[in-house]
Write a protein that holds these residues in place. Structure first.
Motif, PDB file in Angstrom:
ATOM      1  N   VAL A  42      39.280  41.025  50.802  1.00 44.39           N
ATOM      2  CA  VAL A  42      38.840  40.445  49.538  1.00 44.39           C
ATOM      3  C   VAL A  42      39.694  40.999  48.402  1.00 44.39           C
ATOM      4  O   VAL A  42      40.027  40.289  47.457  1.00 44.39           O
ATOM      5  N   LYS A  43      40.089  42.259  48.507  1.00 44.00           N
ATOM      6  CA  LYS A  43      40.938  42.875  47.484  1.00 44.00           C
ATOM      7  C   LYS A  43      42.285  42.147  47.385  1.00 44.00           C
ATOM      8  O   LYS A  43      42.798  41.928  46.287  1.00 44.00           O
ATOM      9  N   VAL A  49      45.853  38.362  44.338  1.00 47.10           N
ATOM     10  CA  VAL A  49      46.576  37.088  44.234  1.00 47.10           C
ATOM     11  C   VAL A  49      45.987  36.233  43.114  1.00 47.10           C
ATOM     12  O   VAL A  49      46.719  35.667  42.294  1.00 47.10           O
ATOM     13  N   ALA A  50      44.667  36.154  43.052  1.00 46.30           N
ATOM     14  CA  ALA A  50      44.006  35.326  42.039  1.00 46.30           C
ATOM     15  C   ALA A  50      44.272  35.822  40.624  1.00 46.30           C
ATOM     16  O   ALA A  50      44.414  35.030  39.691  1.00 46.30           O
ATOM     17  N   ASN A  51      44.366  37.148  40.482  1.00 46.23           N
ATOM     18  CA  ASN A  51      44.549  37.737  39.151  1.00 46.23           C
ATOM     19  C   ASN A  51      45.995  38.083  38.823  1.00 46.23           C
ATOM     20  O   ASN A  51      46.291  38.507  37.704  1.00 46.23           O
ATOM     21  N   GLY A  52      46.895  37.907  39.795  1.00 42.62           N
ATOM     22  CA  GLY A  52      48.304  38.222  39.562  1.00 42.62           C
ATOM     23  C   GLY A  52      48.562  39.706  39.385  1.00 42.62           C
ATOM     24  O   GLY A  52      49.480  40.101  38.674  1.00 42.62           O
ATOM     25  N   THR A  53      47.745  40.535  40.021  1.00 48.38           N
ATOM     26  CA  THR A  53      47.906  41.986  39.928  1.00 48.38           C
ATOM     27  C   THR A  53      48.285  42.551  41.281  1.00 48.38           C
ATOM     28  O   THR A  53      48.161  41.894  42.307  1.00 48.38           O
ATOM     29  N   GLY A  54      48.727  43.786  41.298  1.00 45.95           N
ATOM     30  CA  GLY A  54      49.057  44.437  42.558  1.00 45.95           C
ATOM     31  C   GLY A  54      50.288  43.835  43.201  1.00 45.95           C
ATOM     32  O   GLY A  54      50.942  42.944  42.665  1.00 45.95           O
TER      33      GLY A  54
END
Length: 52
Positions: free
Chosen positions: A30-31, A36-41
């Motif tokens: 889920v992380k 991906v959804a938030n464009g982070t990491g």
């Protein structure tokens, strides 16, 4: 503590798709879906093409 329903409620006649549903279908955490959804990491393309 309340119990969660296995099936998400429908909104406007359409089923709600949760991050955990996407993660399970993609075989990732889920992380990872959240990143991906938030464009982070940093997320690699190691999982291969998406199959629907």
């Amino acid at each position: 503590m309340s119990q969660r329903s296995e099936q998400a409620p429908a909104v406007s006649g359409r089923p709600v798709v949760r991050m955990r549903d996407v993660a399970a279908a993609a075989g990732v955490s889920v992380k990872t879906v959240s990143h991906v959804a938030n464009g982070t990491g940093q997320v690699t393309d190691a999982t291969g093409p998406v199959r629907v």
